[in-house]
Write an enzyme that holds these catalytic residues in place. Structure first.
Site, short mmCIF file in Angstrom:
data_model
loop_
_atom_site.label_atom_id
_atom_site.label_comp_id
_atom_site.label_asym_id
_atom_site.label_seq_id
_atom_site.Cartn_x
_atom_site.Cartn_y
_atom_site.Cartn_z
N ASP A 11 -12.05 -21.37 8.82
CA ASP A 11 -12.67 -22.61 9.26
C ASP A 11 -11.67 -23.31 10.19
O ASP A 11 -10.57 -23.68 9.77
CB ASP A 11 -13.00 -23.49 8.04
N PHE B 282 -11.42 -28.42 2.08
CA PHE B 282 -12.37 -29.48 2.44
C PHE B 282 -13.60 -29.36 1.52
O PHE B 282 -14.12 -28.27 1.33
CB PHE B 282 -12.76 -29.33 3.91
N ARG C 136 -3.83 -41.09 7.03
CA ARG C 136 -3.85 -39.93 7.92
C ARG C 136 -3.91 -40.41 9.36
O ARG C 136 -4.71 -41.29 9.71
CB ARG C 136 -5.11 -39.14 7.56
N TYR D 165 -17.33 -32.10 16.57
CA TYR D 165 -17.17 -33.55 16.81
C TYR D 165 -15.76 -34.05 16.54
O TYR D 165 -15.52 -35.24 16.59
CB TYR D 165 -18.18 -34.33 15.98
N LYS D 166 -14.83 -33.15 16.22
CA LYS D 166 -13.46 -33.60 16.00
C LYS D 166 -12.69 -33.48 17.32
O LYS D 166 -12.95 -34.21 18.26
CB LYS D 166 -12.86 -32.80 14.85
C1 LIG Z 1 -15.01 -31.72 9.37
C2 LIG Z 1 -15.06 -30.48 8.55
C3 LIG Z 1 -16.28 -29.91 8.21
C4 LIG Z 1 -17.56 -30.59 8.62
O1 LIG Z 1 -18.69 -29.99 8.16
P1 LIG Z 1 -20.10 -30.57 8.62
O2 LIG Z 1 -21.06 -29.62 8.07
O3 LIG Z 1 -20.11 -30.65 10.10
O4 LIG Z 1 -20.25 -31.95 8.05
C5 LIG Z 1 -16.29 -28.74 7.48
N1 LIG Z 1 -15.13 -28.16 7.11
C6 LIG Z 1 -13.93 -28.70 7.42
C7 LIG Z 1 -12.69 -28.01 6.99
C8 LIG Z 1 -13.87 -29.87 8.14
O5 LIG Z 1 -12.69 -30.40 8.45
#
Ligand SMILES: *Cc1c(COP(=O)(O)O)cnc(C)c1O
Length: 413
Positions: free
Chosen positions: A198, A127, A372, A223-224
């Site tokens: 993560d 990511f 997705r 938030y997911k």
């Molecule tokens: C959604 C997501 C993030 C989000 O990071 P924010 O700092 O909350 O914007 C980080 N890493 C991964 C792998 C994600 O899927």
């Protein structure tokens, strides 16, 4: 395998032990929501809970609420509620900041626990924020830190005695591919390095056992699948065995051992609380806590089982009904190798998603060509999958995605 009918899927819903959880969400009518892996749906209890925090706790009780409504303990209390979903103890998780910021804090802390070592390993194509935060750490101390972003297949072979930290995303945001957490953690430990996971695309969707695999550090998104609301705070995991050694690089007052002594000198709080930096956002925390209420009494293994079955069915339906239109599976075929979303590649992916959204089927697009579909077992029904694929087939059969209105890129995809 014979194509399942809509009635077959409706029967699965009738037998679904998680079916009742859907009533814990407020879902707009006419929408099939396949993007809860990007922004979880609104729990039914959230509006009233957030309003109560605003009107009563803030509006009426004002600053007293830090004590009377225990705002001060909220990051620890809510962390403790995430813990069972990820195989942690309640005192090993705290809610703070964003995932990006937490990655920075933990990666910096890990480097100082391995002073003689300079390499951080991550996956190429991880990511973006994970890569960028680690690149930023390398840029802070180019003589001290070397970041290697490696392809998945080459990664384990590169974990040597110069590696301080291996930082990986358990479920890949695009492909949905899942790392074998236990084996990779063990390989990392063999080399004497620390392992950071993560869990942004895992927590609340698949069963994770951080202590079972002896993970050293973890972060994840609120938030997911945890349904905390847009920009909800993130969580940090530090196991008991590392809590005394690991320091945050951000010495904020909320991570201080005695913040209300107002002393000049910093000494860190005990436990995972020292990962706090500044004042926690109480409104965001209230949303996240209401999101976690929706998991009350839910066994995360049941969630994972339903997600796996949904993924298998979605793949089957899309391949059988839409395969001839050039959609290629871009996720692992075996459920054990997947997280809770399924991706397909198509050169017109962006327009296909836009045409689906116009029909009320909300998935998302990830450049360059990935469509997705997120599977959220708490509020998605099996029959929704059948309906979503029916719409997808209609879009492709009628070339709806060729319409110019579906081809203009918006800022957020
Ligand atoms: C959604 C997501 C993030 C989000 O990071 P924010 O700092 O909350 O914007 C980080 N890493 C991964 C792998 C994600 O899927």
């Amino acid at each position: 395998m014979a194509l399942p009918t809509r009635a077959d899927l409706a029967r699965l819903d009738a037998d679904d032990p998680l079916a009742a959880a859907r009533t814990r969400f407020r879902l707009p009518s006419g929408v099939i929501y396949l993007d809860g892996n990007s922004l979880g749906a609104l729990p039914a209890a959230t509006p009233a809970r957030v309003a109560e925090v605003v009107e009563t706790e803030w509006g009426r009780d004002l600053i007293r609420s830090w004590n009377t409504h225990d705002w001060i303990e909220a990051p620890i209390r809510i962390g403790g509620r995430i813990a069972p979903l990820i195989g942690a103890k309640a005192n090993e998780v705290v809610v703070a900041d964003s995932t990006s910021v937490n990655l920075f804090k933990l990666a910096m802390g890990a480097l100082s626990l391995r002073p003689g070592r300079s390499t951080i390993i991550t996956e190429a194509g991880n990511f973006p924020t994970d890569l960028h935060v680690l690149q930023g750490i390398e840029a802070l101390a180019p003589d001290r830190v070397r970041l290697k972003a490696l392809p998945r297949d080459a990664l384990a072979g590169e974990i040597d005695e110069d590696v301080a930290l291996v930082a990986l995303t358990h479920v890949h945001y695009k492909s949905g591919e899942r790392w074998p957490m236990e084996a990779v953690t063990a390989r990392t430990h063999e080399a004497g390095a620390l392992m950071l996971w993560d869990l942004s695309h895992s927590a609340g969707a698949v069963a994770v056992d951080l202590n079972g695999v002896e993970a050293d550090l973890a972060v994840g998104c609120g938030y997911k699948y945890l349904n905390g609301g847009p920009g909800a705070p993130s969580f940090v995991f530090v196991p008991e065995r590392l809590q005394k050694e690991l320091r945050s690089p951000i010495w904020g007052w909320m991570g201080h051992g005695a913040p209300f002594d107002f002393g000049d000198a910093f000494f860190p709080a005990d436990g995972v609380r020292r990962q706090l930096a500044g004042t926690p956002g109480i409104l965001g925390l209230a949303g996240l806590e209401a999101g976690l209420d929706a998991f009350e009494g839910v066994d995360i293994h049941q969630v994972e089982t339903k997600s796996a079955r949904m993924g298998d069915l979605l793949i089957q339906l899309v391949e059988q009904r839409c395969g001839r239109f050039g959609l290629e599976l871009a996720s692992p075929r075996r459920a054990v190798d997947r997280g809770s979303h399924v991706s397909f590649a198509h050169p017109d992916g962006y327009a296909i998603i836009q045409a689906l959204i116009a029909r009320g089927v909300i998935g998302d697009f990830r450049a360059p060509d990935v469509v997705r579909f997120g599977l959220t077992p708490l509020y998605l029904r099996f029959a929704d999958l059948w309906d979503a694929v029916d719409h997808l087939a209609a879009v492709l059969e009628q070339d709806e995605h060729a319409q110019p209105r579906f081809r203009t890129r918006q800022r957020v995809t």
